[in-house]
Design a protein around this motif. Structure first.
Motif, PDB file in Angstrom:
ATOM      1  N   TRP A 186       0.798  -1.211   0.000  1.00 16.74           N
ATOM      2  CA  TRP A 186       0.000   0.000   0.000  1.00 16.74           C
ATOM      3  C   TRP A 186       0.840   1.276   0.000  1.00 16.74           C
ATOM      4  O   TRP A 186       0.448   2.286  -0.592  1.00 16.74           O
ATOM      5  CB  TRP A 186      -0.943   0.012   1.219  1.00 16.74           C
ATOM      6  CG  TRP A 186      -1.936  -1.111   1.194  1.00 16.74           C
ATOM      7  CD1 TRP A 186      -1.950  -2.227   1.970  1.00 16.74           C
ATOM      8  CD2 TRP A 186      -3.052  -1.239   0.316  1.00 16.74           C
ATOM      9  NE1 TRP A 186      -2.997  -3.051   1.647  1.00 16.74           N
ATOM     10  CE2 TRP A 186      -3.699  -2.466   0.622  1.00 16.74           C
ATOM     11  CE3 TRP A 186      -3.586  -0.435  -0.712  1.00 16.74           C
ATOM     12  CZ2 TRP A 186      -4.835  -2.899  -0.033  1.00 16.74           C
ATOM     13  CZ3 TRP A 186      -4.730  -0.877  -1.373  1.00 16.74           C
ATOM     14  CH2 TRP A 186      -5.323  -2.091  -1.028  1.00 16.74           C
ATOM     15  N   LYS A 187       1.982   1.264   0.665  1.00 10.99           N
ATOM     16  CA  LYS A 187       2.841   2.447   0.752  1.00 10.99           C
ATOM     17  C   LYS A 187       4.292   2.045   0.487  1.00 10.99           C
ATOM     18  O   LYS A 187       5.134   2.058   1.388  1.00 10.99           O
ATOM     19  CB  LYS A 187       2.724   3.099   2.132  1.00 10.99           C
ATOM     20  CG  LYS A 187       1.346   3.637   2.459  1.00 10.99           C
ATOM     21  CD  LYS A 187       1.016   4.867   1.597  1.00 10.99           C
ATOM     22  CE  LYS A 187      -0.345   5.435   1.995  1.00 10.99           C
ATOM     23  NZ  LYS A 187      -0.687   6.627   1.153  1.00 10.99           N
ATOM     24  N   PRO A 188       4.630   1.667  -0.737  1.00  9.10           N
ATOM     25  CA  PRO A 188       5.976   1.139  -1.023  1.00  9.10           C
ATOM     26  C   PRO A 188       7.099   2.141  -0.769  1.00  9.10           C
ATOM     27  O   PRO A 188       8.242   1.736  -0.574  1.00  9.10           O
ATOM     28  CB  PRO A 188       5.891   0.770  -2.513  1.00  9.10           C
ATOM     29  CG  PRO A 188       4.752   1.563  -3.059  1.00  9.10           C
ATOM     30  CD  PRO A 188       3.775   1.720  -1.941  1.00  9.10           C
ATOM     31  N   ALA A 189       6.797   3.431  -0.764  1.00  8.81           N
ATOM     32  CA  ALA A 189       7.844   4.428  -0.532  1.00  8.81           C
ATOM     33  C   ALA A 189       8.174   4.586   0.953  1.00  8.81           C
ATOM     34  O   ALA A 189       9.181   5.198   1.295  1.00  8.81           O
ATOM     35  CB  ALA A 189       7.424   5.774  -1.119  1.00  8.81           C
ATOM     36  N   TRP A 190       7.350   4.064   1.826  1.00  5.54           N
ATOM     37  CA  TRP A 190       7.598   4.198   3.259  1.00  5.54           C
ATOM     38  C   TRP A 190       8.644   3.178   3.719  1.00  5.54           C
ATOM     39  O   TRP A 190       8.724   2.073   3.169  1.00  5.54           O
ATOM     40  CB  TRP A 190       6.308   3.990   4.041  1.00  5.54           C
ATOM     41  CG  TRP A 190       5.316   5.112   3.881  1.00  5.54           C
ATOM     42  CD1 TRP A 190       5.335   6.098   2.932  1.00  5.54           C
ATOM     43  CD2 TRP A 190       4.145   5.339   4.681  1.00  5.54           C
ATOM     44  NE1 TRP A 190       4.260   6.932   3.077  1.00  5.54           N
ATOM     45  CE2 TRP A 190       3.512   6.485   4.157  1.00  5.54           C
ATOM     46  CE3 TRP A 190       3.575   4.703   5.756  1.00  5.54           C
ATOM     47  CZ2 TRP A 190       2.345   7.004   4.689  1.00  5.54           C
ATOM     48  CZ3 TRP A 190       2.405   5.208   6.310  1.00  5.54           C
ATOM     49  CH2 TRP A 190       1.806   6.345   5.779  1.00  5.54           C
ATOM     50  N   PRO A 191       9.426   3.512   4.753  1.00  2.31           N
ATOM     51  CA  PRO A 191      10.440   2.565   5.273  1.00  2.31           C
ATOM     52  C   PRO A 191       9.789   1.463   6.109  1.00  2.31           C
ATOM     53  O   PRO A 191       9.688   1.559   7.342  1.00  2.31           O
ATOM     54  CB  PRO A 191      11.348   3.469   6.116  1.00  2.31           C
ATOM     55  CG  PRO A 191      10.463   4.581   6.573  1.00  2.31           C
ATOM     56  CD  PRO A 191       9.491   4.815   5.441  1.00  2.31           C
ATOM     57  N   GLY A 192       9.348   0.420   5.439  1.00  5.32           N
ATOM     58  CA  GLY A 192       8.574  -0.634   6.097  1.00  5.32           C
ATOM     59  C   GLY A 192       9.310  -1.308   7.236  1.00  5.32           C
ATOM     60  O   GLY A 192       8.714  -1.602   8.292  1.00  5.32           O
ATOM     61  N   PHE A 193      10.611  -1.597   7.053  1.00  5.99           N
ATOM     62  CA  PHE A 193      11.372  -2.275   8.106  1.00  5.99           C
ATOM     63  C   PHE A 193      11.396  -1.452   9.390  1.00  5.99           C
ATOM     64  O   PHE A 193      11.152  -1.961  10.483  1.00  5.99           O
ATOM     65  CB  PHE A 193      12.800  -2.548   7.635  1.00  5.99           C
ATOM     66  CG  PHE A 193      12.919  -3.647   6.623  1.00  5.99           C
ATOM     67  CD1 PHE A 193      11.931  -4.611   6.504  1.00  5.99           C
ATOM     68  CD2 PHE A 193      14.016  -3.714   5.777  1.00  5.99           C
ATOM     69  CE1 PHE A 193      12.035  -5.632   5.562  1.00  5.99           C
ATOM     70  CE2 PHE A 193      14.127  -4.724   4.831  1.00  5.99           C
ATOM     71  CZ  PHE A 193      13.130  -5.692   4.724  1.00  5.99           C
TER      72      PHE A 193
END
Length: 568
Positions: free
Chosen positions: A205-212
């Motif tokens: 949904w938000k690939p630009a966010w730092p998921g880790f």
């Protein structure tokens, strides 16, 4: 003298850091702002990874931070790529874990130092260009094998199994897991699953966010807010340091060097391959062109620097490099700033990092393992010819069940054998003047009816392909059909032989000797420059003065006619 000076300048140019090149071309505030944003973005991604990779390698999280800061700085400052970002990577986990298990952390430091020296030597010897010839099935096989090893190493922390030690070998490790499966902690499993859902959800949904990083923070807050009984970094490793350790020369046990050489070679190999693959990816994304040999030297210096501060092996990181490019990096200064931001994070956040739950880091590494598995490439390679499938499965299996050193050596050896078999099968020896590649290519073709023009007592054969050690035995049985009625003259057409090696020369030498014993005059037709030079250098002409050479097949026919008449 001037030519020698020019050659030296050209040689040294390939080791000039890209940072120097960029600064010479001109660098402004707008470039600095773009690099600062990219460096901060990559640092946010690298922070949880550095700690997770270090813990998975069997050491403390601070070792990963030291590596990301020191090696990351040196790789960007001295490297041959404009946007490469380096640090600890998942590829090293199985090797580092085994080295620490067998030789302690001091053994790993020595391994990393030796690997650094090997990388510098490889760069100075200009071996960087050879990395492009690494067989893809070998790379895919050991990468997928490493992914399985990483997954295997995280089961304990992901499930919260109550185990004192974790075996290094794959089968004993899973045997131990089975024996302790009843000690699974529900809270730990819940936090691991929550971290995985959050990482994959943000990626969708938000690939630009730092998921880790978001998953790490969310799991930490959940663990503290709900008072979950899960193990944290502080409980296992204590307080994290708030500064880099001073440089120090480790106590090197020289008597252990022979034992550590295979592991050091594996680390150097992985660092070289992964860094150059990452640089190629960066070139494709940014439109640049890296200096492969300069990159190897920088990787070597970075590994030496990491070892001197008690860090881990390092290399170019494909995911972090891609993040750097997508974030707008314009120069190696973005990678340098990424290291500076990581240092600032460590100084400011060290007291808080002790609360990070280990299941959250396990979730991060499970996702890393999935990303490394290259399952699509693995399945695609399984549809390749049989030789590639054998290399893939062999390298994969040995990586998982034994170790990466054995897997790489065996994979490369089998890949070379497969290549030799394919090359040998591509060599054709046909009788007469016609054959493949004839009428459609006027540069290669001769008249398809030339066999009809052979004089009485003359036979002709054509070799199509390189005459090397894998194909040299094809000549062995050529004369068997003439044991009872040998021709007076035999023309061996070699215009389609681009290269010949020592084994091919030896086979031709034996072939000429058999012709002499059978009373056959051998004529070599259309010998190209490289085979002619090799035959001359290896004394073929001196050893067989009766062997005749003809520039074209027509010349060979004319010469053979006179030789056959003389023989009568």
């Amino acid at each position: 003298m001037q030519g020698g000076s020019s050659d030296l300048r050209h040689y040294l140019k390939q080791f000039e850091p890209k940072l120097v090149t960029v600064l010479r071309e001109g660098y402004g505030w707008r470039d600095l702002r773009a690099d600062a944003v990219a460096g901060l973005t990559v640092a946010i991604v690298a922070l949880p990874l550095a700690m997770a990779l270090a813990i998975a390698s069997g050491t403390g999280p601070e070792k990963g931070l030291y590596t990301a800061i020191v090696a990351g700085f040196l790789i960007s400052a001295l490297g041959g790529s404009r946007v490469q970002v380096g640090g600890p990577t998942a590829a090293f986990i199985p090797v580092v874990f085994v080295v620490i298990e067998r030789f302690g952390f001091g053994g790993l430091v020595l391994c990393t130092l030796m690997a650094g020296l090997m990388l510098i030597a490889a760069g100075l010897l200009r071996l960087g260009t050879l990395m492009r010839y690494m067989p893809q099935p070998v790379i895919t096989g050991f990468t997928a094998g490493i992914a399985v090893s990483i997954f295997s190493s995280q089961v304990k922390d992901a499930l919260g199994l109550q185990m004192e030690s974790l075996p290094a070998e794959f089968i004993p490790r899973w045997t131990a897991y089975a024996q302790h499966l009843a000690t699974t902690q529900p809270a730990t499993v819940a936090l691991t699953v929550g971290g995985l859902v959050l990482i994959f959800g943000l990626r969708h949904w938000k690939p630009a966010w730092p998921g880790f990083l978001i998953a790490l923070v969310a799991c930490t807050l959940a663990g503290l807010g709900l008072a979950l009984p899960v193990e944290t970094i502080g409980q296992r490793f204590g307080e994290l340091p708030t500064a880099l350790p001073p440089l120090q020369m480790p106590d090197i046990p020289l008597d252990r060097i022979p034992e550590l050489l295979p592991s050091a070679f594996t680390i150097a190999f992985l660092a070289g391959v992964e860094s150059l693959l990452s640089a190629v990816v960066a070139d494709g994304m940014s439109g640049g062109k890296h200096r492969s040999n300069g990159e190897l030297v920088a990787q070597g210096l970075a590994n030496i620097g990491s070892a001197l501060v008690g860090g881990l092996p390092a290399t170019g990181a494909i995911a972090r490099t891609a993040t750097n490019v997508r974030a707008g990096a314009r120069s190696p200064l973005a990678g340098v700033l990424h290291a500076a931001f990581l240092l600032a994070f460590m100084l400011a956040l060290a007291p808080l990092m002790r609360y990070v739950p280990l299941p959250a880091l396990a979730a991060v590494l499970l996702v890393v393992a999935w990303n490394m598995s290259e399952h699509q490439q693995f399945r695609h390679t399984l549809s390749a010819p049989w030789g590639d499938r054998v290399v893939l499965l062999l390298t994969f299996g040995l990586t998982v069940l034994f170790d990466l050193t054995v897997a790489i050596q065996a994979g490369l050896a089998v890949a070379m054998v497969v290549f030799m078999v394919r090359m040998a099968e591509s060599v054709e020896i046909s009788q007469g003047g016609g054959g493949a590649g004839g009428e459609d290519d006027p540069a290669l073709a001769e008249d398809s009816t030339q066999r009809l023009r052979l004089p009485a007592g003359v036979e002709a054969f054509r070799i199509d392909g390189p005459l090397f050690f894998g194909a040299s035995n094809r000549l062995d049985h050529l004369l068997d059909q003439f044991i009872h009625a040998p021709p007076k003259v035999l023309i061996l057409r070699m215009r389609l032989v681009p290269i010949i090696d020592a084994s091919g020369t030896h086979a031709l030498h034996n072939f000429a000797k058999r012709c002499t014993r059978l009373g056959i005059t051998l004529v070599l037709s259309g010998v190209q420059a490289q085979p002619r030079r090799v035959l001359g250098d290896m004394g073929f002409r001196a050893a067989h003065p009766d062997v005749r050479f003809a520039a074209t097949f027509d010349d060979a026919l004319e010469l053979s006619s006179s030789l056959a008449d003389t023989a009568e």
